[in-house]
Structure formats: structure tokens, C-alpha cells
Design a protein around this motif. Sequence first.
Motif, short mmCIF file in Angstrom:
data_model
loop_
_atom_site.label_atom_id
_atom_site.label_comp_id
_atom_site.label_asym_id
_atom_site.label_seq_id
_atom_site.Cartn_x
_atom_site.Cartn_y
_atom_site.Cartn_z
N ALA A 25 0.84 -1.21 0.00
CA ALA A 25 0.00 0.00 0.00
C ALA A 25 0.87 1.25 0.00
CB ALA A 25 -0.92 -0.01 1.22
N ARG B 138 1.17 4.10 -2.89
CA ARG B 138 0.99 5.51 -2.52
C ARG B 138 2.12 6.38 -3.06
NH1 ARG B 138 2.74 6.19 3.37
NH2 ARG B 138 4.71 5.84 2.23
N THR C 280 -4.80 7.84 -0.27
CA THR C 280 -3.86 6.71 -0.21
C THR C 280 -2.95 6.83 1.00
OG1 THR C 280 -2.18 7.79 -1.61
CG2 THR C 280 -3.87 6.48 -2.74
N ASN D 237 -5.29 1.44 -2.66
CA ASN D 237 -4.17 2.28 -3.08
C ASN D 237 -3.63 1.85 -4.44
OD1 ASN D 237 -4.44 3.58 -0.66
ND2 ASN D 237 -2.33 3.28 0.01
N ASN E 194 -6.06 3.14 -7.04
CA ASN E 194 -5.86 4.58 -7.21
C ASN E 194 -4.60 4.89 -8.00
OD1 ASN E 194 -8.17 5.35 -5.91
ND2 ASN E 194 -7.16 6.49 -4.28
N ASN E 195 -3.56 4.12 -7.73
CA ASN E 195 -2.30 4.31 -8.45
C ASN E 195 -2.49 4.09 -9.95
OD1 ASN E 195 0.49 4.64 -8.87
ND2 ASN E 195 0.91 2.48 -8.51
#
Length: 365
Positions: A211, A215, A245, A296, A299-300
Motif C-alpha cells: 500500500a 501511494r 492513499t 491504493n 488509485n495508483n
Amino acid sequence: MRTLVPTDDQQHIADAARELMQGLWPVERLRDWALHTDATRWASLAEFGAFGIGLPEPDGGLGLSCVEEALVMRECGRALVPPRAVATLLATQLAAARGDTALRDRLLSGAQPVGLLHAAGLHAAGPRLDGRWQALDANGCELLLAWSRAGCALVERSALVLRTGQCIDETLAVESCEATAVPTLMWLPAEAAPLSLRADVLISALLVGAAEAARDMAADYARQREAFGQPIGAFQGVKHACADTAVRAEAAWCQTLVAAIGLRDAADKANNANMADVAADIAAARWLAGDAAQANAENNVQIHGGIGFSAEALPHRFVKRAVALRALGLVGRDLRGDLLKAPAAGDCIDRIPATHDNNPLETQT
């Protein structure tokens, strides 16, 4: 008073582990994923002492605790080190507890890596294995570590008839089998040593590391990529996603530390730690760490735009690894139940509805 700030010695261990990962285990190696388990890299973990951190010094270990183990596994998670690292660490402790010094020494040296074997149905580990089981990252491993709330066991690969599958994370091998009274090489019940709880803590640490790496990758890209003449990180939607994140990773790491400290203190009878509370803290860590790693990673990918889905790019590696790690040991287990109440004495088999047959590790054909 309990503190989540590492001591100087603990920070030195974490820094040394991060330096090792950056030097020999860069995530960029997964662009050529077939090389991810090469012998030189694996030997580096043994030379670092990763498999004996929590072993007493008379057993060849460092005499530390699961807190220091979690610090190292967090760094391994950032580098997407194969999860057999956790299995080998736990198998070393199992061999030491059962008095098998020859096996303990082979495991400590890295000469005998151990794969993961977790239940794929309503089954618990024991002196004999029954039912459906799934091996992860066990290719080339003669021994596999099986665990459940009942305890941990080492199983010889030759005793199982394993069927090769296709893992959602193609850098990890996945195999499945149906076991019928398969004898284990050695067995350690949870009453003798809570290795299954330790497994949860270390898997949580791997997830937290993943994670945090996702981030950092997202934030770095948001600073560099420009649109309309400015970095995309200047736009509200992107910077809010990056902030989310960071919050998820921090919450997951704090809870993982709480769980590790609680488990460490529970081993000290003078602390009189409540094992029900410790188990609840560990369940919370698995929940938060799994959520942080997967959210995360997603989102990345989104912040990277279209290239985040490309096989030549690295963000998708974190999505796949998060899904694979998040499922370990949780098929048939209700983390919410662990959080709300302690399991009844002798309640070792994890329960799920009879109709549930989903397996997030293996791709469906």
C-alpha cells in the motif's frame, strides 16, 4: 505506555531492510517477472537474517519479536517480495518449536524455501489434512506451510497431488489439491504457539508495504505528469486521491503495529495480555491492510491513466499482488466476526455459507 514509534534499534533494522530491497529487489525486476525468484535474491534474505528475526539466539536467531519481523516484512511488501518469505520465516519457528534443528538450520540458511498452503474451503490445519487446499508461491518448494486458527503444519509436497492453476498475479504460482487424511511432517497446535496469528500480522505487514509503495508511486507520478501546463497533482481530484492513499496506508500500518505489539506482549505472561483483544486487533489489521493495499493500488492505476493498465508499466503489479495477498488464509473466515467477538474455545474451523465457492486468487476460465 504503548508507543508506535520504533526504537533506534528497530529503525536501524527497517532501514537496513529497505536498503536491501532497493539494492537487490527493485520492483522494476518484475518487468521480466520470470526472474523474480532467482537464487541470488533469495539468498540475500537469509544473509540478512530475515528468517530468524524472532527465533531465540540459542536457536540461531536474533532473539527479537514479531514487531521486528513486521518491520522487515513491511519492506518486503514494498518490493513485492514473493510471499514464500513469510512461509519460510514461520516454518523456521515451527521447526525450532518441534526440536528439528537440522530442518531449522536449512530454513535459516535459505537452502529450503517453503510455500504457502491455505484452506480453500471449510477445513482446518491439523496432524492430517482433509478437504480443499491451495498452494501459493510453492513452485520448487519441497515443503509447504499450512495454517488455520487450529495451528500450523508443515506438509511435504510429495504427499499432495497438486493441480496447476493460473494465479491472478502471474508472478506467483498457484496450485490446488483435494486432501484425504494426508499426514503432515510436523504439527504445532495454536495452544503451543500462536503461529497462525503471527501469520496474519506478517501478511498484514506485506500488504501495508505494498500500500505504501503504491501511494509513493502515485504521488511521484502526480508531481511529474503535466496537463494543461501544470502537474496533475495540482488538480483537486488527483491530490485528494493521493491524500486518501496516504491516510489508508498510515491507518493500516498503525493497526498492524498495534497487533504486532499485542502479540509480542501476549507471549510475555507477566503482561497478562487478553488474547481475545489481541485476536481482534489482528483481525482489524488484516482488514485495514488488505483494504489499503487494494484501494491504493487501484488509485495508483487511475492516477497513471491508461498506462497504469499496461503490462510494461508497474502499477498493475500492485493490484494483482494485493488481491493475491488479501485472500491468504481468509477463505471461509469472517473478519467482522473476529472483531466483534472472540471465537469460542475449540472453534478452530472457519465457517462460511455452504454456497460460497469463490476463489479470488485463481483466475476463472
